[in-house]
Design an enzyme around this catalytic site. Structure first.
Site, PDB file in Angstrom:
ATOM      1  N   LYS A  36       0.823  -1.225   0.000  1.00  0.00           N
ATOM      2  CA  LYS A  36       0.000   0.000   0.000  1.00  0.00           C
ATOM      3  C   LYS A  36       0.850   1.267   0.000  1.00  0.00           C
ATOM      4  O   LYS A  36       0.384   2.320  -0.397  1.00  0.00           O
ATOM      5  CB  LYS A  36      -0.982  -0.004   1.171  1.00  0.00           C
ATOM      6  N   LEU A  39       7.799   0.166  -1.291  1.00  0.00           N
ATOM      7  CA  LEU A  39       8.503  -1.104  -1.085  1.00  0.00           C
ATOM      8  C   LEU A  39       9.602  -0.872  -0.036  1.00  0.00           C
ATOM      9  O   LEU A  39      10.112   0.229   0.114  1.00  0.00           O
ATOM     10  CB  LEU A  39       9.130  -1.595  -2.393  1.00  0.00           C
ATOM     11  N   CYS A  43      11.385  -1.260   7.617  1.00  0.00           N
ATOM     12  CA  CYS A  43      12.851  -1.333   7.677  1.00  0.00           C
ATOM     13  C   CYS A  43      13.529  -0.249   6.840  1.00  0.00           C
ATOM     14  O   CYS A  43      14.332   0.535   7.352  1.00  0.00           O
ATOM     15  CB  CYS A  43      13.297  -2.724   7.221  1.00  0.00           C
ATOM     16  N   GLY A 184      13.353  -0.068  25.714  1.00  0.00           N
ATOM     17  CA  GLY A 184      13.640  -1.219  24.841  1.00  0.00           C
ATOM     18  C   GLY A 184      14.571  -0.789  23.726  1.00  0.00           C
ATOM     19  O   GLY A 184      15.304   0.205  23.850  1.00  0.00           O
ATOM     20  N   ILE A 186      14.059   0.446  20.619  1.00  0.00           N
ATOM     21  CA  ILE A 186      13.838   1.755  20.003  1.00  0.00           C
ATOM     22  C   ILE A 186      14.240   2.861  20.984  1.00  0.00           C
ATOM     23  O   ILE A 186      14.914   3.825  20.608  1.00  0.00           O
ATOM     24  CB  ILE A 186      12.362   1.897  19.566  1.00  0.00           C
ATOM     25  N   VAL A 271       6.972   1.672  23.385  1.00  0.00           N
ATOM     26  CA  VAL A 271       6.640   0.567  24.299  1.00  0.00           C
ATOM     27  C   VAL A 271       6.331  -0.720  23.538  1.00  0.00           C
ATOM     28  O   VAL A 271       5.647  -1.593  24.054  1.00  0.00           O
ATOM     29  CB  VAL A 271       5.441   0.943  25.196  1.00  0.00           C
ATOM     30  N   ASP A 312       6.838  -9.605  11.284  1.00  0.00           N
ATOM     31  CA  ASP A 312       6.253  -8.902  12.434  1.00  0.00           C
ATOM     32  C   ASP A 312       4.772  -9.198  12.634  1.00  0.00           C
ATOM     33  O   ASP A 312       4.275  -9.091  13.759  1.00  0.00           O
ATOM     34  CB  ASP A 312       6.404  -7.376  12.259  1.00  0.00           C
ATOM     35  N   HIS A 444      44.963 -10.501  13.900  1.00  0.00           N
ATOM     36  CA  HIS A 444      45.380  -9.424  14.793  1.00  0.00           C
ATOM     37  C   HIS A 444      45.832  -8.237  13.953  1.00  0.00           C
ATOM     38  O   HIS A 444      46.534  -8.438  12.970  1.00  0.00           O
ATOM     39  CB  HIS A 444      46.543  -9.886  15.675  1.00  0.00           C
TER      40      HIS A 444
END
Ligand code: NAD
Length: 468
Positions: A36, A39, A43, A184, A186, A271, A312, A444
Protein backbone atom coordinates in the site's frame (compact mmCIF):
# COMPACT_ATOMS: atom_id res chain seq x y z
CA UNK A 1 11.37 -29.87 -7.59
CA UNK A 2 9.32 -26.71 -7.33
CA UNK A 3 5.87 -26.22 -8.89
CA UNK A 4 6.84 -23.94 -11.78
CA UNK A 5 4.19 -21.39 -12.75
CA UNK A 6 2.57 -21.61 -9.35
CA UNK A 7 0.75 -18.36 -8.68
CA UNK A 8 1.95 -16.65 -5.49
CA UNK A 9 0.44 -13.49 -4.01
CA UNK A 10 2.48 -11.67 -1.37
CA UNK A 11 0.75 -9.06 0.78
CA UNK A 12 3.25 -6.51 2.08
CA UNK A 13 6.55 -5.38 0.54
CA UNK A 14 8.85 -5.08 3.56
CA UNK A 15 11.98 -7.22 4.12
CA UNK A 16 9.70 -10.22 4.72
CA UNK A 17 7.41 -9.75 1.73
CA UNK A 18 9.83 -8.61 -0.95
CA UNK A 19 12.29 -11.38 -0.06
CA UNK A 20 9.45 -13.96 -0.21
CA UNK A 21 8.43 -12.58 -3.61
CA UNK A 22 11.97 -12.82 -5.00
CA UNK A 23 12.48 -16.35 -3.67
CA UNK A 24 9.15 -17.52 -5.15
CA UNK A 25 10.07 -15.92 -8.49
CA UNK A 26 13.51 -17.60 -8.44
CA UNK A 27 11.69 -20.93 -8.12
CA UNK A 28 9.56 -20.20 -11.19
CA UNK A 29 6.46 -18.75 -9.52
CA UNK A 30 4.21 -16.14 -11.12
CA UNK A 31 4.36 -13.61 -8.34
CA UNK A 32 2.22 -10.59 -7.50
CA UNK A 33 3.21 -8.35 -4.61
CA UNK A 34 0.67 -5.97 -3.08
CA UNK A 35 2.04 -2.99 -1.13
CA UNK A 36 0.00 0.00 0.00
CA UNK A 37 2.94 2.32 0.51
CA UNK A 38 6.59 2.12 -0.51
CA UNK A 39 8.50 -1.10 -1.08
CA UNK A 40 10.99 -1.80 1.70
CA UNK A 41 8.38 -1.47 4.46
CA UNK A 42 9.21 -0.21 7.93
CA UNK A 43 12.85 -1.33 7.68
CA UNK A 44 13.89 0.75 4.68
CA UNK A 45 11.50 3.67 5.07
CA UNK A 46 10.88 4.34 8.77
CA UNK A 47 12.91 1.77 10.70
CA UNK A 48 16.30 0.11 10.55
CA UNK A 49 17.88 2.03 7.69
CA UNK A 50 16.87 5.65 8.44
CA UNK A 51 17.65 5.10 12.14
CA UNK A 52 21.10 3.86 11.25
CA UNK A 53 21.75 6.90 9.08
CA UNK A 54 20.96 9.16 12.06
CA UNK A 55 23.14 7.00 14.31
CA UNK A 56 25.99 7.16 11.81
CA UNK A 57 25.66 10.94 11.66
CA UNK A 58 25.65 11.13 15.47
CA UNK A 59 28.73 8.87 15.62
CA UNK A 60 30.53 11.03 13.03
CA UNK A 61 29.87 14.07 15.18
CA UNK A 62 31.22 12.29 18.26
CA UNK A 63 34.30 11.13 16.30
CA UNK A 64 34.92 14.64 14.98
CA UNK A 65 34.68 15.97 18.52
CA UNK A 66 37.34 13.49 19.63
CA UNK A 67 39.59 13.80 16.57
CA UNK A 68 41.91 16.13 18.48
CA UNK A 69 42.80 13.22 20.79
CA UNK A 70 44.50 11.65 17.77
CA UNK A 71 46.25 14.84 16.75
CA UNK A 72 43.79 15.70 14.02
CA UNK A 73 42.86 19.35 14.25
CA UNK A 74 39.11 19.49 13.76
CA UNK A 75 37.10 22.51 14.73
CA UNK A 76 33.51 21.28 14.90
CA UNK A 77 31.29 24.29 14.46
CA UNK A 78 28.02 22.38 14.69
CA UNK A 79 25.87 20.36 12.32
CA UNK A 80 23.16 20.92 9.74
CA UNK A 81 20.16 18.84 10.89
CA UNK A 82 18.24 19.45 7.65
CA UNK A 83 21.16 17.97 5.72
CA UNK A 84 21.26 15.00 8.11
CA UNK A 85 17.57 14.36 7.36
CA UNK A 86 18.17 14.78 3.64
CA UNK A 87 20.95 12.19 3.73
CA UNK A 88 18.65 9.81 5.65
CA UNK A 89 15.95 10.18 2.99
CA UNK A 90 18.37 9.76 0.12
CA UNK A 91 19.80 6.50 1.52
CA UNK A 92 16.27 5.14 2.03
CA UNK A 93 15.22 6.18 -1.49
CA UNK A 94 18.27 4.60 -3.04
CA UNK A 95 17.55 1.29 -1.34
CA UNK A 96 13.81 1.43 -2.20
CA UNK A 97 14.69 2.09 -5.85
CA UNK A 98 16.96 -0.93 -5.69
CA UNK A 99 14.04 -3.10 -4.49
CA UNK A 100 11.87 -1.76 -7.33
CA UNK A 101 14.63 -2.79 -9.72
CA UNK A 102 14.80 -6.27 -8.19
CA UNK A 103 11.02 -6.64 -8.63
CA UNK A 104 11.35 -5.82 -12.33
CA UNK A 105 14.37 -8.09 -12.78
CA UNK A 106 12.48 -10.99 -11.18
CA UNK A 107 9.31 -10.24 -13.22
CA UNK A 108 7.26 -9.68 -10.08
CA UNK A 109 4.04 -7.73 -10.63
CA UNK A 110 3.75 -5.00 -8.01
CA UNK A 111 0.31 -3.60 -7.18
CA UNK A 112 0.21 -0.37 -5.20
CA UNK A 113 -2.86 -0.93 -3.05
CA UNK A 114 -4.40 -2.33 0.14
CA UNK A 115 -5.49 -5.96 0.27
CA UNK A 116 -8.18 -7.59 2.39
CA UNK A 117 -9.56 -11.11 2.47
CA UNK A 118 -13.06 -11.74 1.21
CA UNK A 119 -12.74 -15.54 1.59
CA UNK A 120 -10.05 -18.12 2.26
CA UNK A 121 -8.72 -17.91 -1.30
CA UNK A 122 -9.68 -14.44 -2.48
CA UNK A 123 -8.20 -11.01 -1.85
CA UNK A 124 -9.86 -7.73 -2.69
CA UNK A 125 -7.43 -4.92 -3.47
CA UNK A 126 -8.20 -1.20 -3.31
CA UNK A 127 -5.51 0.42 -5.40
CA UNK A 128 -3.82 3.74 -4.74
CA UNK A 129 -5.30 5.09 -8.02
CA UNK A 130 -8.82 4.35 -6.74
CA UNK A 131 -9.47 1.27 -8.89
CA UNK A 132 -10.27 -2.17 -7.42
CA UNK A 133 -9.07 -5.66 -8.26
CA UNK A 134 -9.96 -9.13 -7.03
CA UNK A 135 -7.20 -11.74 -6.87
CA UNK A 136 -8.09 -15.39 -6.48
CA UNK A 137 -6.42 -18.75 -6.29
CA UNK A 138 -2.76 -19.47 -5.81
CA UNK A 139 -0.75 -19.35 -2.64
CA UNK A 140 -0.90 -16.31 -0.39
CA UNK A 141 1.93 -15.07 1.85
CA UNK A 142 0.94 -12.47 4.44
CA UNK A 143 3.76 -10.08 5.36
CA UNK A 144 1.98 -6.97 6.61
CA UNK A 145 4.44 -6.15 9.40
CA UNK A 146 3.74 -4.17 12.54
CA UNK A 147 2.81 -0.67 13.72
CA UNK A 148 3.82 1.19 16.89
CA UNK A 149 1.72 0.22 19.92
CA UNK A 150 -0.01 3.08 21.71
CA UNK A 151 -0.17 2.42 25.47
CA UNK A 152 -3.40 3.25 27.32
CA UNK A 153 -1.71 6.09 29.22
CA UNK A 154 -4.10 9.02 29.73
CA UNK A 155 -3.03 12.04 27.67
CA UNK A 156 -0.66 10.30 25.24
CA UNK A 157 -3.02 10.17 22.26
CA UNK A 158 -4.19 13.75 22.70
CA UNK A 159 -0.76 15.37 23.11
CA UNK A 160 0.94 16.56 19.89
CA UNK A 161 4.31 16.48 21.62
CA UNK A 162 4.04 12.69 21.99
CA UNK A 163 5.62 11.01 18.97
CA UNK A 164 6.41 7.47 17.88
CA UNK A 165 9.58 6.18 16.21
CA UNK A 166 8.41 7.37 12.78
CA UNK A 167 7.93 10.90 14.11
CA UNK A 168 11.30 10.77 15.85
CA UNK A 169 12.97 10.16 12.48
CA UNK A 170 11.73 13.40 10.98
CA UNK A 171 11.71 16.05 13.69
CA UNK A 172 12.09 19.47 12.07
CA UNK A 173 14.61 20.46 14.75
CA UNK A 174 16.68 18.79 17.42
CA UNK A 175 14.57 19.02 20.60
CA UNK A 176 16.13 20.53 23.69
CA UNK A 177 14.71 17.72 25.77
CA UNK A 178 13.29 14.27 25.00
CA UNK A 179 11.58 11.90 27.40
CA UNK A 180 11.39 8.33 26.16
CA UNK A 181 8.70 6.00 27.48
CA UNK A 182 10.17 2.49 27.16
CA UNK A 183 13.79 1.44 27.56
CA UNK A 184 13.64 -1.22 24.84
CA UNK A 185 15.48 -1.31 21.53
CA UNK A 186 13.84 1.75 20.00
CA UNK A 187 14.17 3.71 23.25
CA UNK A 188 17.91 3.17 23.69
CA UNK A 189 18.73 3.71 20.00
CA UNK A 190 16.94 7.07 19.90
CA UNK A 191 18.47 7.99 23.27
CA UNK A 192 21.88 7.33 21.72
CA UNK A 193 21.08 9.43 18.62
CA UNK A 194 19.56 12.48 20.25
CA UNK A 195 21.88 12.67 23.25
CA UNK A 196 24.85 12.76 20.85
CA UNK A 197 23.18 15.68 19.04
CA UNK A 198 22.86 17.57 22.33
CA UNK A 199 19.31 16.75 23.49
CA UNK A 200 18.74 16.20 27.21
CA UNK A 201 17.36 12.64 27.21
CA UNK A 202 15.43 10.83 29.96
CA UNK A 203 14.33 7.19 29.71
CA UNK A 204 11.43 5.82 31.75
CA UNK A 205 11.33 2.01 31.79
CA UNK A 206 8.69 -0.01 33.63
CA UNK A 207 10.84 -3.12 34.23
CA UNK A 208 13.88 -3.37 36.55
CA UNK A 209 16.37 -3.14 33.65
CA UNK A 210 16.74 -1.65 30.20
CA UNK A 211 16.58 -4.02 27.22
CA UNK A 212 14.93 -6.77 29.26
CA UNK A 213 15.79 -9.53 26.79
CA UNK A 214 19.49 -8.76 26.45
CA UNK A 215 22.33 -10.17 28.58
CA UNK A 216 22.07 -8.51 32.00
CA UNK A 217 25.75 -7.96 32.83
CA UNK A 218 26.40 -6.21 29.52
CA UNK A 219 23.14 -4.25 29.72
CA UNK A 220 24.33 -2.88 33.08
CA UNK A 221 27.61 -1.78 31.42
CA UNK A 222 25.66 -0.07 28.63
CA UNK A 223 23.42 1.68 31.14
CA UNK A 224 26.47 2.92 32.98
CA UNK A 225 27.96 4.29 29.78
CA UNK A 226 24.65 5.95 28.80
CA UNK A 227 24.34 7.57 32.22
CA UNK A 228 27.92 8.80 32.04
CA UNK A 229 27.09 10.43 28.72
CA UNK A 230 24.32 12.40 30.45
CA UNK A 231 21.22 10.29 29.72
CA UNK A 232 18.93 10.02 32.77
CA UNK A 233 17.51 6.54 33.24
CA UNK A 234 14.70 5.50 35.57
CA UNK A 235 13.82 1.80 35.76
CA UNK A 236 10.87 0.32 37.69
CA UNK A 237 9.20 3.59 36.77
CA UNK A 238 5.64 3.68 35.47
CA UNK A 239 4.20 6.52 33.46
CA UNK A 240 0.81 7.45 34.89
CA UNK A 241 -0.30 10.25 32.58
CA UNK A 242 0.84 12.93 30.18
CA UNK A 243 -0.35 16.55 30.28
CA UNK A 244 0.39 19.67 28.27
CA UNK A 245 2.97 22.09 29.59
CA UNK A 246 4.66 25.26 28.39
CA UNK A 247 7.79 23.21 27.55
CA UNK A 248 5.82 20.63 25.56
CA UNK A 249 4.61 17.81 27.76
CA UNK A 250 4.52 17.03 31.46
CA UNK A 251 4.90 13.34 32.24
CA UNK A 252 3.70 12.01 35.58
CA UNK A 253 5.60 8.94 36.71
CA UNK A 254 5.35 6.59 39.66
CA UNK A 255 8.93 5.92 40.75
CA UNK A 256 9.87 3.92 43.85
CA UNK A 257 6.37 4.37 45.25
CA UNK A 258 6.40 8.13 44.82
CA UNK A 259 5.08 10.52 42.21
CA UNK A 260 7.66 12.28 40.05
CA UNK A 261 7.09 14.85 37.28
CA UNK A 262 9.20 15.38 34.17
CA UNK A 263 8.86 18.03 31.51
CA UNK A 264 10.16 17.59 27.99
CA UNK A 265 9.79 19.20 24.60
CA UNK A 266 9.03 15.83 23.01
CA UNK A 267 7.92 12.48 24.40
CA UNK A 268 8.88 9.41 22.38
CA UNK A 269 6.50 6.53 23.00
CA UNK A 270 8.46 3.30 22.42
CA UNK A 271 6.64 0.57 24.30
CA UNK A 272 6.64 -2.04 21.56
CA UNK A 273 4.89 -2.70 18.26
CA UNK A 274 1.77 -4.67 17.40
CA UNK A 275 0.96 -6.91 14.44
CA UNK A 276 -0.50 -4.93 11.55
CA UNK A 277 -3.37 -7.20 10.52
CA UNK A 278 -6.51 -5.23 11.34
CA UNK A 279 -7.28 -4.22 7.75
CA UNK A 280 -6.80 -7.76 6.40
CA UNK A 281 -10.15 -9.16 7.60
CA UNK A 282 -8.48 -12.37 8.81
CA UNK A 283 -11.89 -13.68 9.99
CA UNK A 284 -13.24 -13.74 6.43
CA UNK A 285 -10.49 -16.22 5.54
CA UNK A 286 -10.78 -18.08 8.87
CA UNK A 287 -7.11 -17.44 9.75
CA UNK A 288 -6.38 -18.21 13.41
CA UNK A 289 -4.77 -15.39 15.36
CA UNK A 290 -4.23 -14.13 18.89
CA UNK A 291 -5.47 -10.57 19.01
CA UNK A 292 -4.28 -9.99 15.45
CA UNK A 293 -1.01 -11.96 15.78
CA UNK A 294 -1.22 -14.67 13.11
CA UNK A 295 -0.50 -18.23 14.27
CA UNK A 296 1.82 -20.31 12.08
CA UNK A 297 3.82 -23.54 12.28
CA UNK A 298 7.56 -23.96 11.55
CA UNK A 299 6.78 -24.03 7.80
CA UNK A 300 5.14 -20.59 8.17
CA UNK A 301 1.76 -22.17 7.32
CA UNK A 302 -1.37 -20.73 8.88
CA UNK A 303 -4.29 -23.01 9.75
CA UNK A 304 -5.78 -22.26 6.29
CA UNK A 305 -4.30 -24.33 3.44
CA UNK A 306 -2.20 -22.30 0.98
CA UNK A 307 -1.98 -19.25 3.26
CA UNK A 308 1.35 -18.47 4.92
CA UNK A 309 2.38 -15.63 7.23
CA UNK A 310 5.82 -14.25 8.11
CA UNK A 311 7.61 -11.52 10.05
CA UNK A 312 6.25 -8.90 12.43
CA UNK A 313 2.59 -9.75 11.73
CA UNK A 314 3.16 -12.93 13.79
CA UNK A 315 3.80 -10.65 16.78
CA UNK A 316 6.82 -12.66 17.92
CA UNK A 317 10.43 -11.73 17.15
CA UNK A 318 10.09 -8.43 15.28
CA UNK A 319 13.36 -8.23 13.36
CA UNK A 320 13.91 -7.62 9.65
CA UNK A 321 16.38 -10.51 9.32
CA UNK A 322 13.87 -12.90 10.91
CA UNK A 323 11.13 -11.74 8.51
CA UNK A 324 13.44 -12.24 5.51
CA UNK A 325 14.40 -15.79 6.46
CA UNK A 326 10.77 -16.65 7.22
CA UNK A 327 9.91 -15.16 3.80
CA UNK A 328 12.33 -17.55 2.11
CA UNK A 329 10.87 -20.48 4.05
CA UNK A 330 7.27 -19.55 3.18
CA UNK A 331 8.12 -19.01 -0.50
CA UNK A 332 9.90 -22.36 -0.76
CA UNK A 333 6.99 -24.20 0.84
CA UNK A 334 4.49 -22.32 -1.34
CA UNK A 335 6.51 -23.42 -4.38
CA UNK A 336 6.36 -27.08 -3.36
CA UNK A 337 9.73 -27.48 -1.60
CA UNK A 338 10.19 -28.51 2.03
CA UNK A 339 11.57 -25.79 4.28
CA UNK A 340 11.27 -24.93 7.94
CA UNK A 341 12.24 -21.99 10.14
CA UNK A 342 14.60 -22.40 13.06
CA UNK A 343 15.33 -19.29 15.14
CA UNK A 344 18.32 -20.73 17.00
CA UNK A 345 20.84 -18.44 15.31
CA UNK A 346 18.87 -15.16 15.37
CA UNK A 347 21.22 -12.37 16.45
CA UNK A 348 19.81 -9.39 18.37
CA UNK A 349 21.60 -6.20 17.37
CA UNK A 350 21.24 -2.84 19.03
CA UNK A 351 22.86 0.16 17.44
CA UNK A 352 23.82 2.18 20.45
CA UNK A 353 27.25 3.71 20.98
CA UNK A 354 28.93 1.30 21.60
CA UNK A 355 26.93 -1.35 19.76
CA UNK A 356 25.35 -4.26 21.59
CA UNK A 357 24.70 -7.69 20.07
CA UNK A 358 23.85 -11.14 21.30
CA UNK A 359 22.99 -14.59 20.01
CA UNK A 360 21.79 -17.69 21.84
CA UNK A 361 21.17 -17.92 25.56
CA UNK A 362 21.90 -15.15 28.05
CA UNK A 363 23.15 -16.12 31.50
CA UNK A 364 19.64 -15.33 32.81
CA UNK A 365 18.11 -17.72 30.21
CA UNK A 366 20.54 -20.49 31.22
CA UNK A 367 19.62 -20.04 34.90
CA UNK A 368 15.88 -20.03 34.17
CA UNK A 369 16.20 -23.23 32.14
CA UNK A 370 18.24 -24.90 34.88
CA UNK A 371 21.15 -25.49 32.47
CA UNK A 372 24.56 -26.03 34.04
CA UNK A 373 26.88 -23.51 32.41
CA UNK A 374 30.16 -21.66 32.67
CA UNK A 375 30.99 -18.19 31.37
CA UNK A 376 34.03 -16.41 30.00
CA UNK A 377 34.35 -12.62 29.93
CA UNK A 378 36.88 -10.53 28.11
CA UNK A 379 37.01 -6.75 28.64
CA UNK A 380 37.66 -4.76 25.48
CA UNK A 381 40.08 -2.57 27.39
CA UNK A 382 42.60 -5.36 26.67
CA UNK A 383 41.87 -5.47 22.93
CA UNK A 384 44.15 -3.21 20.90
CA UNK A 385 41.66 -2.44 18.14
CA UNK A 386 38.90 -1.55 20.62
CA UNK A 387 41.30 0.66 22.55
CA UNK A 388 42.00 2.55 19.32
CA UNK A 389 38.37 2.73 18.22
CA UNK A 390 36.49 3.66 21.39
CA UNK A 391 38.95 3.71 24.27
CA UNK A 392 38.29 0.03 25.04
CA UNK A 393 34.75 0.36 26.33
CA UNK A 394 32.80 -2.88 26.37
CA UNK A 395 33.06 -6.61 26.86
CA UNK A 396 32.57 -10.00 25.23
CA UNK A 397 30.84 -12.72 27.23
CA UNK A 398 30.45 -16.35 26.21
CA UNK A 399 28.09 -18.83 27.84
CA UNK A 400 29.04 -22.50 27.55
CA UNK A 401 27.45 -25.77 28.62
CA UNK A 402 29.37 -26.99 31.70
CA UNK A 403 29.92 -30.59 30.60
CA UNK A 404 30.54 -30.43 26.85
CA UNK A 405 31.56 -26.75 26.59
CA UNK A 406 29.20 -26.22 23.67
CA UNK A 407 28.55 -22.57 22.87
CA UNK A 408 25.14 -21.61 24.23
CA UNK A 409 25.36 -17.86 23.80
CA UNK A 410 27.71 -14.99 22.96
CA UNK A 411 27.10 -11.35 23.90
CA UNK A 412 29.14 -8.37 22.83
CA UNK A 413 29.11 -4.74 23.87
CA UNK A 414 31.61 -2.78 21.82
CA UNK A 415 32.45 -1.29 18.44
CA UNK A 416 31.14 -3.32 15.49
CA UNK A 417 29.44 -5.79 17.87
CA UNK A 418 26.61 -6.13 15.33
CA UNK A 419 29.07 -7.36 12.68
CA UNK A 420 31.18 -9.58 14.94
CA UNK A 421 28.11 -11.46 16.19
CA UNK A 422 27.80 -13.24 12.79
CA UNK A 423 30.75 -15.51 13.65
CA UNK A 424 29.05 -16.41 16.92
CA UNK A 425 25.71 -17.15 15.21
CA UNK A 426 27.53 -19.47 12.80
CA UNK A 427 29.23 -21.18 15.76
CA UNK A 428 25.89 -21.78 17.49
CA UNK A 429 24.28 -22.95 14.23
CA UNK A 430 27.09 -25.48 13.73
CA UNK A 431 26.85 -26.58 17.36
CA UNK A 432 30.47 -25.56 17.86
CA UNK A 433 32.28 -26.01 21.15
CA UNK A 434 34.77 -23.78 22.88
CA UNK A 435 37.55 -25.80 21.15
CA UNK A 436 36.28 -24.72 17.74
CA UNK A 437 36.39 -21.06 18.72
CA UNK A 438 39.82 -21.39 20.26
CA UNK A 439 41.27 -23.40 17.37
CA UNK A 440 40.09 -20.83 14.84
CA UNK A 441 42.85 -18.32 14.23
CA UNK A 442 41.51 -14.78 14.61
CA UNK A 443 43.44 -12.02 12.85
CA UNK A 444 45.38 -9.42 14.79
CA UNK A 445 44.65 -6.62 15.36
CA UNK A 446 40.89 -7.09 15.18
CA UNK A 447 37.93 -6.88 17.49
CA UNK A 448 37.18 -10.54 16.75
CA UNK A 449 40.20 -11.56 18.84
CA UNK A 450 38.11 -10.62 21.87
CA UNK A 451 35.63 -13.42 21.08
CA UNK A 452 38.43 -15.99 21.13
CA UNK A 453 39.88 -14.44 24.29
CA UNK A 454 36.46 -14.69 25.99
CA UNK A 455 36.44 -18.40 25.11
CA UNK A 456 39.96 -18.72 26.54
CA UNK A 457 38.81 -16.85 29.66
CA UNK A 458 36.11 -19.49 30.20
CA UNK A 459 38.97 -22.00 30.46
CA UNK A 460 40.93 -19.54 32.63
CA UNK A 461 43.68 -19.31 30.00
CA UNK A 462 43.00 -15.87 28.50
CA UNK A 463 46.28 -14.43 27.31
CA UNK A 464 45.62 -10.72 27.59
CA UNK A 465 43.72 -10.70 30.90
CA UNK A 466 44.29 -11.90 34.41
CA UNK A 467 42.43 -15.20 34.85
CA UNK A 468 40.48 -15.45 38.10
P1 NAD B 1 10.60 -3.33 23.01
O1 NAD B 1 9.66 -4.42 23.29
O2 NAD B 1 11.99 -3.62 22.61
O3 NAD B 1 10.71 -2.36 24.27
C1 NAD B 1 9.60 -1.74 24.86
C2 NAD B 1 9.97 -1.42 26.30
O4 NAD B 1 8.96 -0.60 26.84
C3 NAD B 1 10.06 -2.66 27.19
O5 NAD B 1 11.31 -2.63 27.85
C4 NAD B 1 8.90 -2.49 28.15
O6 NAD B 1 9.17 -2.99 29.43
C5 NAD B 1 8.73 -0.98 28.20
N1 NAD B 1 7.39 -0.50 28.52
C6 NAD B 1 6.21 -0.99 28.09
N2 NAD B 1 5.19 -0.24 28.59
C7 NAD B 1 5.77 0.74 29.33
C8 NAD B 1 5.26 1.84 30.08
N3 NAD B 1 3.95 2.09 30.14
N4 NAD B 1 6.13 2.66 30.74
C9 NAD B 1 7.48 2.42 30.65
N5 NAD B 1 8.00 1.39 29.96
C10 NAD B 1 7.16 0.58 29.29
O7 NAD B 1 9.86 -2.42 21.90
P2 NAD B 1 10.39 -1.19 21.05
O8 NAD B 1 11.66 -0.67 21.60
O9 NAD B 1 9.22 -0.28 20.92
O10 NAD B 1 10.69 -1.87 19.66
C11 NAD B 1 9.61 -2.49 18.92
C12 NAD B 1 10.11 -3.64 18.09
O11 NAD B 1 10.94 -3.18 17.06
C13 NAD B 1 10.89 -4.63 18.93
O12 NAD B 1 10.42 -5.92 18.67
C14 NAD B 1 12.29 -4.46 18.45
O13 NAD B 1 13.02 -5.67 18.48
C15 NAD B 1 12.13 -3.93 17.03
N6 NAD B 1 13.27 -3.07 16.72
C16 NAD B 1 14.48 -3.66 16.50
C17 NAD B 1 15.59 -2.88 16.26
C18 NAD B 1 16.92 -3.53 16.04
O14 NAD B 1 16.95 -4.72 15.80
N7 NAD B 1 18.03 -2.82 16.13
C19 NAD B 1 15.48 -1.49 16.27
C20 NAD B 1 14.25 -0.93 16.54
C21 NAD B 1 13.14 -1.74 16.75
Amino acid sequence: MSNENQEVIVVGGGPGGYVAAIRAAQLGGRVTLIEKSKLGGTCLNVGCIPTKVLLHAADLLAEANHANDFGINVNVTGFDWKKVLKKKDSVSSQLVNGINGLMRANKIKVINGTAEFVSSDTLFVTKADGTKETLSGGKIIIATGSVPAIPPIPGVKENDHCINSTGALSLAEIPKSLLIIGGGVIGVEFASIYSQFGTKVTIIEALPKLLPLMEGELTALLRNKMEKSGIEIYTEAKVQSVESSSVGAKVNVEYKGEGKCFEAEKVLVAVGRRANTKALNLEKAGIENDNGKIRVNHKMETNVPDIYAIGDCLGQVMLAHVASVQGEVAAENAMGLEASYNGKTVPSCIYTNPEFAGVGLTEENAKEKGIEYITGNFPLMSNGKALIMNGGEGMVKVILGKEFKEILGVHILGPRATDIIAECALAIGMEATIEDLIETIHAHPTLTEAVREAALAAEKIAIHAINK
